[in-house]
Design an enzyme around this catalytic site. Sequence first.
Site, PDB file in Angstrom:
ATOM      1  N   THR A 144       0.838  -1.195   0.000  1.00 23.79           N
ATOM      2  CA  THR A 144       0.000   0.000   0.000  1.00 23.79           C
ATOM      3  C   THR A 144       0.876   1.249   0.000  1.00 23.79           C
ATOM      4  O   THR A 144       1.952   1.266   0.608  1.00 23.79           O
ATOM      5  CB  THR A 144      -0.942   0.022   1.222  1.00 23.79           C
ATOM      6  N   TYR A 181      -2.734  -1.927  10.413  1.00 24.23           N
ATOM      7  CA  TYR A 181      -2.833  -2.558   9.099  1.00 24.23           C
ATOM      8  C   TYR A 181      -1.670  -2.119   8.198  1.00 24.23           C
ATOM      9  O   TYR A 181      -0.979  -2.946   7.608  1.00 24.23           O
ATOM     10  CB  TYR A 181      -4.177  -2.205   8.430  1.00 24.23           C
TER      11      TYR A 181
END
Lengths: 404, 404
Positions: A144, A181
Amino acid sequence: MKIAVLGGDGYCGWATALYLSQKGHEVAIVDNFARRQWDFELGVQTLTPIRTLPERLRAWQRHTGKNIDLFTGDVMDYEFLASVIKEVEPDAVVHFAEQRAAPYSMIDRKHAVFTQVNNVVGTLNLLFALRELAPDCHLVKLGTMGEYGTPNIDIEEGYIEIEHNGRKDVLPFPKQPGSFYHLSKVHDSHNILFACRIWKLRATDLNQGVVYGTVTDETALDETLINRFDYDEVFGTVLNRYCAQAAVGHPLTVYGKGGQTRGFLDIRDTVRCIEIACLNPAAPGECRVYNQFTEQFSVLELAHMVKTAGKKMGLKVEIDHLPDPRVEAESHYYNAKHSKLIDLGLQPHNLSDSLLDSLMNIAIEYRDRIDPSLFMPQVNWRNATNERRRQVGGAAAASVSQTR
Amino acid sequence: MKIAVLGGDGYCGWATALYLSQKGHEVAIVDNFARRQWDFELGVQTLTPIRTLPERLRAWQRHTGKNIDLFTGDVMDYEFLASVIKEVEPDAVVHFAEQRAAPYSMIDRKHAVFTQVNNVVGTLNLLFALRELAPDCHLVKLGTMGEYGTPNIDIEEGYIEIEHNGRKDVLPFPKQPGSFYHLSKVHDSHNILFACRIWKLRATDLNQGVVYGTVTDETALDETLINRFDYDEVFGTVLNRYCAQAAVGHPLTVYGKGGQTRGFLDIRDTVRCIEIACLNPAAPGECRVYNQFTEQFSVLELAHMVKTAGKKMGLKVEIDHLPDPRVEAESHYYNAKHSKLIDLGLQPHNLSDSLLDSLMNIAIEYRDRIDPSLFMPQVNWRNATNERRRQVGGAAAASVSQTR
């Protein structure tokens, strides 16, 4: 190519599996349906009425004559994962099989621990399985852009040349992730780079931006193939959530000042980027990093774009600034490089008015399924206990109006 | 101060607990005796005959009148850890309670997964417990110099100012760890930095070098207080292992060319560094990083120093170069900063001839306990399966001579 798509029942995974199948690749989906379970846990559902995976796969075969294999199981289970790798003998493994929502990881300690263990161990298992059973297979791993955070310098693609006290080296770009996360993805990146170094595995780590959209050419073939469209505060990415809010006359929920700038991309570019990575494998021992997004926007800019698009459609769209439930800079420098996938042939679908119109039309088409109580942020980065208790019906609505 | 020492039965933890107790702090040890279990698993034992922790603690009280509390349990168990924090109400928590051997983490997939889950979840639990129960408590966390790897630039203490395309920022120093264990510490560092940022916790991340020595003023009071001295290929740090090898006439096992340069420190400096960190707590929200070592050596330089010391004692010491079981640069640039603890008052015990003599004397004193089959590396970074099967007696000796 033979391609295994881990997490192929999820938002990006499903679109990717169909795209790769349509392009003539032999595709196998591996999934444990954890994503559907999290919907039950949180009391949420996708805006679009997705079907069970077997129904989806039958429809795909009916429409295209193409078969996608399904392996049901958990990548945390090494014996299961190894048996899949042995049977499929993939040329590439696309690894989406992780818990992918920052707010989910911030609910409380158990969710933080679950997210990190699930993501890190799944990826470790995959690295060991590839080493043992398919050392030449190319790992295409979803990371990400959130791994980088918002440094005050340009963000490079994975590595940066640093000159320091008269010496130079090219080193991993420093990471400043913003949730447990995002941290799990940073941990993965370090583990993958190491495995490539010691075992000569091939890997491409795709640092993906925020994905929007739901329709791809493949999912549009039949409503049975429809993809997820998450609009809730936990799994809903920001632009999808805004469109759902506009469709039901709920103010757009901008967190804080809204100057938070991120990289974004259309889901049609996600699937193309994955194919580009597969078709251009990393060399043995190489851990490439590509920044996978096409445009930068602040979340407030996006809100204004949705407001304008709504106006054209006769919708009255208001913008609310809520206290930011996250700990993040609300205005900051942001300039992230993203040329490597373009160099390999990506032709971006930019966020145009017409795309926004089509996103809004989907939101309007399914608006009866929208539960506005799911819009408001309930997960608070600053509150360690975060005992999230979903209320239903009247109570939830009350909590929304209270917060406004 | 009230100080909880997690992992207080281990090599560094035991020496630290006694030192802090002697200095007048109220000390509580938390340990699950995992370290002793790993000895059983690997078929190894410390050179020095350590006693059970209750025996050790009774002897400490007998000699000094000082009491050290003991909490037996696992930091992976949140309810246990939280109950300890609640009862002790520590001003500082010193966190040694991790699996700390690179080779152990590289045995196979299960050991890699165990090491990362154990270390990462233990630290996550501690961060959540501090946030919930003791937000002002100072976390003193043991990291490792191995987090940095061997970049071709000077290694700073945790952070580096980077100038890039005309802009500047101070960012976490890029990490290039060399084992799944070292990776677990990198994961911890990222998690701790994030927790400090969002919850305003106070933390000091001590990137410790390779520790040598076994005697401290406190452990020297009585043989019952004796500390571990690991010389085996898994848990034995390099200088301790060389001394044990010299004591029994076994060639020193230098991996590869031996140009691998690392930071080292005497265990008497470890304990002092910990106290310095405790007495000078980080500010709320601050995650400080100190590089905790005093001198740099290559592993070949250390071998020559042991050879010279052995010669003085009439020992004939040979040096063997084995194929490096690790994947690491065998000659490289290395210049790591380590001034912050000195600035706070650390007075290093440098590795002098006299210290080496005393180390050798300990090895000679207990040489009847040495099993030479434990010297030879059996864990191979390049081999994923690494099914380590300890052989005993003749078989083990045979495998050693075969490798030589």
